[in-house]
Write a protein that holds these residues in place. Structure first.
Motif, short mmCIF file in Angstrom:
data_model
loop_
_atom_site.label_atom_id
_atom_site.label_comp_id
_atom_site.label_asym_id
_atom_site.label_seq_id
_atom_site.Cartn_x
_atom_site.Cartn_y
_atom_site.Cartn_z
N MET A 99 42.59 107.94 109.64
CA MET A 99 43.53 108.52 111.60
C MET A 99 42.31 108.85 112.34
SD MET A 99 45.85 109.11 112.47
CE MET A 99 47.22 108.46 111.14
N ARG A 100 42.66 108.39 113.54
CA ARG A 100 41.55 108.77 114.98
C ARG A 100 42.05 110.17 115.03
NH1 ARG A 100 42.07 105.69 119.70
NH2 ARG A 100 40.43 106.75 121.02
N LEU A 101 41.36 111.08 115.63
CA LEU A 101 41.71 111.81 116.06
C LEU A 101 41.47 112.74 117.28
CD1 LEU A 101 40.34 115.24 112.73
CD2 LEU A 101 42.60 113.59 113.13
N THR A 102 42.86 112.08 117.41
CA THR A 102 42.49 111.93 119.01
C THR A 102 43.74 113.49 119.53
OG1 THR A 102 45.01 111.26 119.37
CG2 THR A 102 43.35 109.34 119.68
N LEU A 103 43.13 114.27 120.38
CA LEU A 103 43.69 115.00 121.13
C LEU A 103 44.78 115.94 120.86
CD1 LEU A 103 42.96 118.49 122.31
CD2 LEU A 103 43.20 116.89 124.71
N PRO A 104 45.68 114.70 121.38
CA PRO A 104 47.26 114.22 120.92
C PRO A 104 47.10 114.55 119.07
CG PRO A 104 47.16 113.35 122.60
CD PRO A 104 45.10 113.46 122.41
N VAL A 105 46.72 114.14 118.29
CA VAL A 105 47.37 114.31 116.89
C VAL A 105 46.82 115.82 116.80
CG1 VAL A 105 46.03 113.25 114.78
CG2 VAL A 105 46.70 111.08 116.39
N VAL A 106 45.34 115.06 116.90
CA VAL A 106 45.25 116.99 116.93
C VAL A 106 46.29 118.30 116.60
CG1 VAL A 106 43.47 118.87 117.35
CG2 VAL A 106 42.54 116.66 116.79
N LYS A 107 46.65 117.71 118.55
CA LYS A 107 47.44 119.32 118.91
C LYS A 107 48.90 118.77 117.47
CE LYS A 107 46.93 119.94 123.96
NZ LYS A 107 47.52 119.45 124.76
N VAL A 108 49.31 117.56 117.73
CA VAL A 108 50.29 117.51 116.46
C VAL A 108 49.97 117.78 114.81
CG1 VAL A 108 52.02 116.56 115.43
CG2 VAL A 108 51.91 116.03 117.59
N LEU A 109 49.03 117.83 114.59
CA LEU A 109 48.51 117.98 113.08
C LEU A 109 48.35 119.95 113.31
CD1 LEU A 109 46.07 115.31 112.57
CD2 LEU A 109 48.36 116.03 111.52
N SER A 110 48.20 119.88 114.45
CA SER A 110 47.99 121.93 114.37
C SER A 110 48.99 122.60 114.48
CB SER A 110 46.93 122.34 114.93
OG SER A 110 45.65 121.39 115.87
N VAL A 111 50.80 121.86 115.11
CA VAL A 111 51.59 122.64 114.87
C VAL A 111 52.53 122.37 113.33
CG1 VAL A 111 53.79 122.03 115.64
CG2 VAL A 111 51.50 122.24 117.47
N LEU A 112 51.79 121.71 113.35
CA LEU A 112 53.12 121.22 112.05
C LEU A 112 52.09 122.07 110.61
CD1 LEU A 112 53.27 116.99 112.12
CD2 LEU A 112 55.27 118.85 112.26
N LEU A 113 50.62 122.13 110.72
CA LEU A 113 49.90 122.68 109.41
C LEU A 113 50.05 123.45 109.14
CD1 LEU A 113 46.61 120.83 109.56
CD2 LEU A 113 48.03 120.31 107.62
N ALA A 114 51.13 124.88 111.49
CA ALA A 114 51.12 125.73 111.24
C ALA A 114 51.82 126.73 110.72
CB ALA A 114 51.46 126.61 112.87
N GLU A 115 53.23 125.76 110.41
CA GLU A 115 54.64 125.69 109.36
C GLU A 115 55.02 125.03 108.66
OE1 GLU A 115 57.06 128.85 111.23
OE2 GLU A 115 56.57 128.27 112.48
N THR A 174 53.74 110.37 124.55
CA THR A 174 52.69 110.74 123.99
C THR A 174 52.77 110.90 122.43
OG1 THR A 174 51.57 110.85 125.64
CG2 THR A 174 50.50 111.87 123.80
N LEU A 175 53.99 111.96 122.32
CA LEU A 175 53.82 112.62 120.95
C LEU A 175 54.95 111.44 119.84
CD1 LEU A 175 54.79 114.70 119.83
CD2 LEU A 175 56.89 114.77 120.32
N TYR A 176 55.76 110.14 120.04
CA TYR A 176 56.08 109.66 119.73
C TYR A 176 55.47 108.51 119.23
CZ TYR A 176 60.24 111.83 120.24
OH TYR A 176 61.32 113.54 119.90
N PRO A 177 54.58 108.22 119.73
CA PRO A 177 53.34 107.39 119.01
C PRO A 177 52.39 107.62 117.74
CG PRO A 177 53.24 106.79 121.25
CD PRO A 177 54.53 107.37 120.98
N VAL A 178 51.65 109.07 118.21
CA VAL A 178 51.63 109.98 117.51
C VAL A 178 52.16 110.08 116.12
CG1 VAL A 178 50.99 111.96 116.89
CG2 VAL A 178 50.28 111.18 118.96
N LEU A 179 53.44 110.58 116.18
CA LEU A 179 54.75 110.50 114.83
C LEU A 179 54.39 109.11 113.68
CD1 LEU A 179 57.46 112.76 116.85
CD2 LEU A 179 54.73 113.52 115.15
#
Length: 110
Positions: A1-17, A37-42
């Motif tokens: 998985m390529r960790l772009t800033l949007p991917v990092v943001k999404v993963l951080s939010v999901l990992l928080a809970e 941006t969000l839906y392509p990351v998801l």
């Protein structure tokens, strides 16, 4: 998985809970990412097996809104995300410039 800033943001939010299901608008607010941006990351995370997505079962006429699609990290996805973010954090820590004028350890002697 390529960790772009949007991917990092999404993963951080999901990992928080990690046990909490999140829907798109909720994720947009928490990450400050636009839907384009969000839906392509998801979609990428789901394709990689890191994320599962399920539609809620409601009657939109009764609820007065469309059904939401909820996203949650899979067990493997949570493990992979933690590892990927830890590796990224380590890379950033190692790449920080040295302050104070001293040459970094291992710097070439010109």
């Amino acid at each position: 998985m390529r960790l772009t800033l949007p991917v990092v943001k999404v993963l951080s939010v999901l990992l928080a809970e990690p046990d909490t299901e999140r829907y798109g608008l909720d994720l947009m607010k928490l990450t400050n990412l636009p839907s384009g941006t969000l839906y392509p990351v998801l979609h990428r995370l789901k394709g990689a097996g890191w994320l599962e997505a399920d539609w809620e079962t409601i009657d939109p006429a009764v609820e007065g809104r469309p059904a939401r699609r909820y996203y949650q990290l899979t067990a493997n996805g949570a493990t992979a995300a933690r590892q990927a973010l830890a590796e990224l954090h380590a890379l950033n820590r190692d790449a920080r410039p040295v302050r104070g004028g001293a040459e970094p350890a291992g710097a070439p002697a010109w």
